[in-house]
Scaffold this active site. Structure first.
Site, PDB file in Angstrom:
ATOM      1  N   LYS A   1     -63.416  68.369  73.923  1.00 12.23           N
ATOM      2  CA  LYS A   1     -65.469  69.226  73.579  1.00 12.23           C
ATOM      3  C   LYS A   1     -66.430  68.870  74.955  1.00 12.23           C
ATOM      4  O   LYS A   1     -67.008  69.514  75.304  1.00 12.23           O
ATOM      5  CB  LYS A   1     -66.223  68.253  72.758  1.00 12.23           C
ATOM      6  CG  LYS A   1     -65.140  67.585  71.518  1.00 12.23           C
ATOM      7  CD  LYS A   1     -65.758  66.910  70.694  1.00 12.23           C
ATOM      8  CE  LYS A   1     -65.996  65.624  71.154  1.00 12.23           C
ATOM      9  NZ  LYS A   1     -64.191  64.570  71.228  1.00 12.23           N
TER      10      LYS A   1
ATOM     11  N   ARG B   1     -71.100  62.113  64.480  1.00 13.88           N
ATOM     12  CA  ARG B   1     -69.799  61.608  64.490  1.00 13.88           C
ATOM     13  C   ARG B   1     -69.881  60.638  63.095  1.00 13.88           C
ATOM     14  O   ARG B   1     -68.508  59.489  62.502  1.00 13.88           O
ATOM     15  CB  ARG B   1     -69.187  60.067  65.328  1.00 13.88           C
ATOM     16  CG  ARG B   1     -69.016  60.676  66.488  1.00 13.88           C
ATOM     17  CD  ARG B   1     -68.819  59.494  68.014  1.00 13.88           C
ATOM     18  NE  ARG B   1     -67.059  59.891  68.601  1.00 13.88           N
ATOM     19  CZ  ARG B   1     -67.530  59.882  69.767  1.00 13.88           C
ATOM     20  NH1 ARG B   1     -68.155  60.996  70.272  1.00 13.88           N
ATOM     21  NH2 ARG B   1     -66.669  59.798  70.579  1.00 13.88           N
TER      22      ARG B   1
ATOM     23  N   ARG C   1     -57.007  61.718  82.642  1.00 18.95           N
ATOM     24  CA  ARG C   1     -57.725  62.432  82.899  1.00 18.95           C
ATOM     25  C   ARG C   1     -59.167  61.807  83.664  1.00 18.95           C
ATOM     26  O   ARG C   1     -58.821  59.836  83.652  1.00 18.95           O
ATOM     27  CB  ARG C   1     -58.938  62.637  82.459  1.00 18.95           C
ATOM     28  CG  ARG C   1     -59.909  61.636  80.884  1.00 18.95           C
ATOM     29  CD  ARG C   1     -60.744  62.469  79.810  1.00 18.95           C
ATOM     30  NE  ARG C   1     -60.776  61.402  79.275  1.00 18.95           N
ATOM     31  CZ  ARG C   1     -61.838  61.554  77.318  1.00 18.95           C
ATOM     32  NH1 ARG C   1     -61.894  63.374  77.238  1.00 18.95           N
ATOM     33  NH2 ARG C   1     -62.250  61.136  77.642  1.00 18.95           N
TER      34      ARG C   1
ATOM     35  N   ARG D   1     -62.459  56.448  83.023  1.00 21.70           N
ATOM     36  CA  ARG D   1     -63.575  56.021  82.198  1.00 21.70           C
ATOM     37  C   ARG D   1     -63.234  54.273  81.929  1.00 21.70           C
ATOM     38  O   ARG D   1     -61.720  54.672  81.166  1.00 21.70           O
ATOM     39  CB  ARG D   1     -63.638  56.700  80.857  1.00 21.70           C
ATOM     40  CG  ARG D   1     -64.820  57.821  81.181  1.00 21.70           C
ATOM     41  CD  ARG D   1     -65.299  58.625  79.675  1.00 21.70           C
ATOM     42  NE  ARG D   1     -65.060  58.475  78.823  1.00 21.70           N
ATOM     43  CZ  ARG D   1     -64.938  59.012  77.498  1.00 21.70           C
ATOM     44  NH1 ARG D   1     -65.200  60.816  77.287  1.00 21.70           N
ATOM     45  NH2 ARG D   1     -65.069  58.203  76.176  1.00 21.70           N
TER      46      ARG D   1
ATOM     47  N   ARG E   1     -60.380  54.351  69.064  1.00 20.58           N
ATOM     48  CA  ARG E   1     -61.402  55.709  69.113  1.00 20.58           C
ATOM     49  C   ARG E   1     -60.814  56.402  67.583  1.00 20.58           C
ATOM     50  O   ARG E   1     -61.324  57.173  67.604  1.00 20.58           O
ATOM     51  CB  ARG E   1     -61.375  56.423  70.523  1.00 20.58           C
ATOM     52  CG  ARG E   1     -62.580  55.325  70.841  1.00 20.58           C
ATOM     53  CD  ARG E   1     -62.520  55.569  72.639  1.00 20.58           C
ATOM     54  NE  ARG E   1     -62.488  57.072  72.928  1.00 20.58           N
ATOM     55  CZ  ARG E   1     -62.151  57.507  74.352  1.00 20.58           C
ATOM     56  NH1 ARG E   1     -61.475  56.153  75.302  1.00 20.58           N
ATOM     57  NH2 ARG E   1     -62.435  58.449  74.896  1.00 20.58           N
TER      58      ARG E   1
HETATM   59  P1  AMP Z   1     -67.455  59.480  73.833  1.00 20.44           P
HETATM   60  O1  AMP Z   1     -67.964  59.990  75.015  1.00 20.44           O
HETATM   61  O2  AMP Z   1     -67.499  61.333  73.528  1.00 20.44           O
HETATM   62  O3  AMP Z   1     -65.937  60.264  73.497  1.00 20.44           O
HETATM   63  O4  AMP Z   1     -67.925  58.718  73.474  1.00 20.44           O
HETATM   64  C1  AMP Z   1     -67.965  57.373  74.293  1.00 20.44           C
HETATM   65  C2  AMP Z   1     -68.366  55.982  73.270  1.00 20.44           C
HETATM   66  O5  AMP Z   1     -69.683  56.023  72.591  1.00 20.44           O
HETATM   67  C3  AMP Z   1     -67.571  56.115  71.976  1.00 20.44           C
HETATM   68  O6  AMP Z   1     -66.554  56.046  71.975  1.00 20.44           O
HETATM   69  C4  AMP Z   1     -68.377  55.654  70.913  1.00 20.44           C
HETATM   70  O7  AMP Z   1     -68.372  54.201  71.379  1.00 20.44           O
HETATM   71  C5  AMP Z   1     -69.697  56.081  71.753  1.00 20.44           C
HETATM   72  N1  AMP Z   1     -70.585  57.261  70.722  1.00 20.44           N
HETATM   73  C6  AMP Z   1     -70.509  58.691  71.476  1.00 20.44           C
HETATM   74  N2  AMP Z   1     -71.147  59.161  70.732  1.00 20.44           N
HETATM   75  C7  AMP Z   1     -71.561  58.495  70.032  1.00 20.44           C
HETATM   76  C8  AMP Z   1     -72.341  58.856  68.172  1.00 20.44           C
HETATM   77  N3  AMP Z   1     -72.386  59.924  68.196  1.00 20.44           N
HETATM   78  N4  AMP Z   1     -71.620  57.453  67.566  1.00 20.44           N
HETATM   79  C9  AMP Z   1     -71.126  56.242  67.325  1.00 20.44           C
HETATM   80  N5  AMP Z   1     -70.832  56.041  68.224  1.00 20.44           N
HETATM   81  C10 AMP Z   1     -70.990  56.707  69.505  1.00 20.44           C
END
Ligand code: AMP
Length: 213
Positions: free
Chosen positions: A13, A87, A126, A160, A171
């Site tokens: 994404k 989400r 990554r 990360r 996740r």
């Molecule tokens: P991402 O970079 O999108 O994979 O997000 C990393 C982490 O941020 C996720 O595993 C959640 O802990 C938190 N996070 C990101 N976006 C959301 C969301 N829309 N709702 C809840 N937690 C989020």
């Protein structure tokens, strides 16, 4: 036009959102990036969400909806790519209400499909340029042999904190329990489009371009 990129962690994404930003001048709204920024700058909110994020769980709807609302308020008239938001179903409802309040339309919801084995392999391989955020992958797009980022020449690369196998399992579980119902939700609204996220970056980008027209 405003679009949502929907898919499990590692579906690509962020990579596709950055390409759309460059090609179409859209604004990428990644709640993950916003939360990581809050975490690294040590804000109160950042401190509150750090452990939740590292464990791979979702932070509260209230926090992420607040972050998105702020960005929409700050950028009137812009076109957005929602990356990693919504989400959950309450987040999707809240986004619908926010768009309506700002007089904005949702152009499409693009579901990026990838199988779970590929996700685990991608995520554990990554890394990101610490300077410009360009993404790399040990297998499909390794850091150049001279150790310099192709985009900005930066020499520092980070992984990360939640890109490890244990957090990733959580996740994925969060994705299937709380996020995957959004596929049916947007399908029923007539907004859902699907691409095969397993291809090369440019192939996936071409599929998205074809869908968006
Ligand atoms: P991402 O970079 O999108 O994979 O997000 C990393 C982490 O941020 C996720 O595993 C959640 O802990 C938190 N996070 C990101 N976006 C959301 C969301 N829309 N709702 C809840 N937690 C989020």
């Amino acid at each position: 036009m405003n679009i949502i990129l929907l898919g499990p962690p590692g579906a690509g994404k962020g990579t596709q959102a950055r390409k759309l930003t460059e090609e179409r001048g859209m604004i990428q709204l990644s709640t993950g990036d916003m939360l990581r920024e809050a975490k690294s700058s040590g804000t109160e909110m950042g401190k509150r969400v750090a452990a939740i994020m590292d464990a791979g769980q979702l932070v509260t709807d209230e926090i992420v909806i607040g972050l998105i609302e702020e960005k929409l308020d700050q950028n009137p008239g812009a076109s957005f790519i929602f990356d990693g938001f919504p989400r959950t179903l309450p987040q999707a409802d809240a986004l619908g209400a926010l768009l309506e309040r700002h007089g904005m339309m949702l152009g499409a919801v693009i579901e990026m499909q990838v199988d779970d084995e590929a996700l685990v392999a991608r995520i554990t391989a990554r890394s990101t340029c610490a300077t410009c955020g360009e993404g790399y992958n040990d297998i499909s797009k390794p850091i150049p042999a001279d150790g310099k980022c192709v985009k900005c020449g930066g020499t520092e690369f980070t992984r990360r904190a939640d890109d490890n196998e244990e957090s990733l399992r959580t996740r994925l579980m969060e994705y299937y329990k709380k996020t995957s119902p959004l596929i049916g939700y947007y399908w029923a609204k007539g907004d859902l489009k699907t691409v095969n996220g397993l291809g090369e970056i440019d192939e996936v980008a071409a599929e998205i371009t074809a869908l968006l027209g």
